[in-house]
Design a protein around this motif. Structure first.
Motif, PDB file in Angstrom:
ATOM      1  N   UNK A 275       0.834  -1.186   0.000  1.00 56.54           N
ATOM      2  CA  UNK A 275       0.000   0.000   0.000  1.00 56.54           C
ATOM      3  C   UNK A 275       0.872   1.240   0.000  1.00 56.54           C
ATOM      4  N   UNK A 276       0.301   2.344  -0.478  1.00 58.15           N
ATOM      5  CA  UNK A 276       1.038   3.601  -0.499  1.00 58.15           C
ATOM      6  C   UNK A 276       0.110   4.703   0.006  1.00 58.15           C
ATOM      7  N   UNK A 277       0.656   5.614   0.788  1.00 60.44           N
ATOM      8  CA  UNK A 277      -0.161   6.689   1.318  1.00 60.44           C
ATOM      9  C   UNK A 277      -0.344   7.784   0.275  1.00 60.44           C
ATOM     10  N   UNK A 278      -1.568   8.269   0.131  1.00 64.50           N
ATOM     11  CA  UNK A 278      -1.861   9.336  -0.805  1.00 64.50           C
ATOM     12  C   UNK A 278      -1.548  10.665  -0.138  1.00 64.50           C
ATOM     13  N   UNK A 279      -1.013  11.596  -0.890  1.00 63.26           N
ATOM     14  CA  UNK A 279      -0.731  12.908  -0.330  1.00 63.26           C
ATOM     15  C   UNK A 279      -2.016  13.700  -0.127  1.00 63.26           C
ATOM     16  N   UNK A 280      -1.931  14.724   0.708  1.00 64.82           N
ATOM     17  CA  UNK A 280      -3.103  15.539   1.010  1.00 64.82           C
ATOM     18  C   UNK A 280      -3.629  16.203  -0.252  1.00 64.82           C
ATOM     19  N   UNK A 281      -4.929  16.281  -0.339  1.00 66.81           N
ATOM     20  CA  UNK A 281      -5.588  16.858  -1.499  1.00 66.81           C
ATOM     21  C   UNK A 281      -5.264  18.351  -1.618  1.00 66.81           C
ATOM     22  N   UNK A 282      -4.931  18.797  -2.842  1.00 66.32           N
ATOM     23  CA  UNK A 282      -4.471  20.170  -3.065  1.00 66.32           C
ATOM     24  C   UNK A 282      -5.571  21.188  -2.777  1.00 66.32           C
ATOM     25  N   UNK A 283      -6.808  20.875  -3.159  1.00 57.59           N
ATOM     26  CA  UNK A 283      -7.901  21.821  -2.923  1.00 57.59           C
ATOM     27  C   UNK A 283      -8.136  22.030  -1.431  1.00 57.59           C
ATOM     28  N   UNK A 284      -7.989  20.973  -0.653  1.00 57.30           N
ATOM     29  CA  UNK A 284      -8.114  21.131   0.791  1.00 57.30           C
ATOM     30  C   UNK A 284      -6.960  21.958   1.346  1.00 57.30           C
ATOM     31  N   UNK A 285      -5.779  21.760   0.817  1.00 56.16           N
ATOM     32  CA  UNK A 285      -4.643  22.548   1.291  1.00 56.16           C
ATOM     33  C   UNK A 285      -4.887  24.038   1.071  1.00 56.16           C
ATOM     34  N   UNK A 286      -5.409  24.387  -0.079  1.00 54.49           N
ATOM     35  CA  UNK A 286      -5.697  25.797  -0.361  1.00 54.49           C
ATOM     36  C   UNK A 286      -6.742  26.330   0.605  1.00 54.49           C
ATOM     37  N   UNK A 287      -7.777  25.528   0.867  1.00 54.93           N
ATOM     38  CA  UNK A 287      -8.833  25.958   1.782  1.00 54.93           C
ATOM     39  C   UNK A 287      -8.277  26.164   3.194  1.00 54.93           C
ATOM     40  N   UNK A 288      -7.393  25.274   3.616  1.00 50.54           N
ATOM     41  CA  UNK A 288      -6.812  25.385   4.950  1.00 50.54           C
ATOM     42  C   UNK A 288      -5.942  26.629   5.052  1.00 50.54           C
ATOM     43  N   UNK A 289      -5.213  26.945   3.993  1.00 47.38           N
ATOM     44  CA  UNK A 289      -4.406  28.167   3.998  1.00 47.38           C
ATOM     45  C   UNK A 289      -5.283  29.402   4.084  1.00 47.38           C
ATOM     46  N   UNK A 290      -6.424  29.379   3.403  1.00 49.05           N
ATOM     47  CA  UNK A 290      -7.344  30.521   3.495  1.00 49.05           C
ATOM     48  C   UNK A 290      -7.905  30.636   4.912  1.00 49.05           C
ATOM     49  N   UNK A 291      -8.199  29.493   5.524  1.00 50.33           N
ATOM     50  CA  UNK A 291      -8.694  29.494   6.905  1.00 50.33           C
ATOM     51  C   UNK A 291      -7.656  30.125   7.829  1.00 50.33           C
ATOM     52  N   UNK A 292      -6.400  29.719   7.704  1.00 47.74           N
ATOM     53  CA  UNK A 292      -5.349  30.253   8.560  1.00 47.74           C
ATOM     54  C   UNK A 292      -5.123  31.738   8.307  1.00 47.74           C
ATOM     55  N   UNK A 293      -5.276  32.152   7.056  1.00 44.40           N
ATOM     56  CA  UNK A 293      -5.150  33.574   6.728  1.00 44.40           C
ATOM     57  C   UNK A 293      -6.238  34.387   7.419  1.00 44.40           C
ATOM     58  N   UNK A 294      -7.478  33.870   7.374  1.00 49.64           N
ATOM     59  CA  UNK A 294      -8.581  34.548   8.063  1.00 49.64           C
ATOM     60  C   UNK A 294      -8.307  34.635   9.557  1.00 49.64           C
ATOM     61  N   UNK A 295      -7.802  33.539  10.116  1.00 50.08           N
ATOM     62  CA  UNK A 295      -7.496  33.506  11.548  1.00 50.08           C
ATOM     63  C   UNK A 295      -6.453  34.553  11.913  1.00 50.08           C
ATOM     64  N   UNK A 296      -5.404  34.650  11.118  1.00 54.67           N
ATOM     65  CA  UNK A 296      -4.338  35.624  11.392  1.00 54.67           C
ATOM     66  C   UNK A 296      -4.842  37.046  11.254  1.00 54.67           C
ATOM     67  N   UNK A 297      -5.728  37.275  10.283  1.00 52.51           N
ATOM     68  CA  UNK A 297      -6.285  38.607  10.108  1.00 52.51           C
ATOM     69  C   UNK A 297      -7.121  39.021  11.314  1.00 52.51           C
ATOM     70  N   UNK A 298      -7.847  38.067  11.886  1.00 53.56           N
ATOM     71  CA  UNK A 298      -8.660  38.355  13.068  1.00 53.56           C
ATOM     72  C   UNK A 298      -7.762  38.682  14.260  1.00 53.56           C
ATOM     73  N   UNK A 299      -6.670  37.909  14.410  1.00 53.62           N
ATOM     74  CA  UNK A 299      -5.768  38.109  15.536  1.00 53.62           C
ATOM     75  C   UNK A 299      -5.058  39.454  15.416  1.00 53.62           C
TER      76      UNK A 299
END
Length: 248
Positions: A222-246
């Motif tokens: 078996x081989x592990x699949x890498x994290x989905x790119x679209x989710x990575x982009x969404x997570x980066x946007x989430x963290x950006x929103x979080x930093x802007x709030x802080x």
């Protein structure tokens, strides 16, 4: 960094809650210690990670009695990722919650040593769904773009606000999942006055790319699949929103 709790919730089935919780947990574990806590359907994370046994302590009473000590280290997936999976499903009215116990759980998670706690919730208004909303720092709502999902999206936000005296919509993020090219246009969800909360869209074609599962190549290999790119982009946007709030 004080531990942050992200609750992934939507009071409807099949909106991508579990995939979203797993993606957030994995990606955030690349930078810090993460606990993936399943208050949703019993044992679904255990099956996903192909784990034979996880201590069934995803009940807030049991967690208060030391359940965090039995978290399963997902070292083969990420050295900074732990899992507690549920074994029971309860549907109890929110009126039966005891605020002092909710506060105790929030305090426990905040000093647990995890930088992030990602909570996957049940699609029905269970006792632990309300608890998860009551203790979270951020509410993340995965939703499909259809009328019924938008309607239950509103119910989900209302449930969040019913258990949080300090609930603020700036702490709510929306992830559009299972999106097709012929789906509703942006104007169709603007009526909820939360377009600015949308952190990304996950296309229907990528729903199989869960990112952490194990893809069988041949018997015993078996081989592990890498994290989905679209989710990575969404997570980066989430963290950006979080930093802007802080910083704002």
């Amino acid at each position: 960094m004080m531990g942050k709790v992200i609750t992934v919730a939507h009071l409807r089935e099949n909106t991508g809650k579990t995939i979203t919780a797993i993606q957030f947990a994995y990606n955030l574990s690349l930078e810090g210690r993460v606990l993936l806590l399943n208050f949703g359907r019993a044992n679904q994370h255990k099956r996903f990670f192909e784990i034979e046994y996880v201590s069934p302590l995803a009940d807030y009473e049991k967690l208060l009695e030391g359940g965090l000590d039995f978290a399963h280290h997902l070292s083969s997936v990420s050295p900074r990722l732990w899992l507690i999976d549920s074994s029971v499903e309860k549907i109890i009215k929110v009126g039966e919650l005891f605020r002092e116990r909710v506060d105790e759980l929030k305090e426990l998670l905040s000093r647990s040593g995890f930088e992030w706690v990602i909570i996957d919730t049940h699609p029905f208004p269970t006792h632990t769904t309300y608890v998860s909303m009551a203790i979270c720092d951020h509410l993340l709502i995965p939703t499909t773009k259809d009328f019924l999902a938008f309607k239950t999206f509103g119910h989900t936000v209302a449930a969040y606000e019913s258990v949080r005296e300090d609930a603020e919509r700036k702490n709510v993020s929306i992830l559009l999942t299972k999106v097709r090219n012929d789906d509703l246009e942006a104007e169709d969800y603007e009526r909820f006055e939360m377009k600015e909360a949308v952190i990304g869209e996950i296309s229907m074609e990528n729903q199989d790319l869960i990112g952490l599962g194990w893809q069988g190549l041949s018997p015993g290999r078996k081989v592990r699949i890498r994290a989905n790119f679209e989710y990575r982009k969404a997570i980066q946007r989430f963290l950006t929103r979080l930093n802007e709030e802080v910083n704002g």
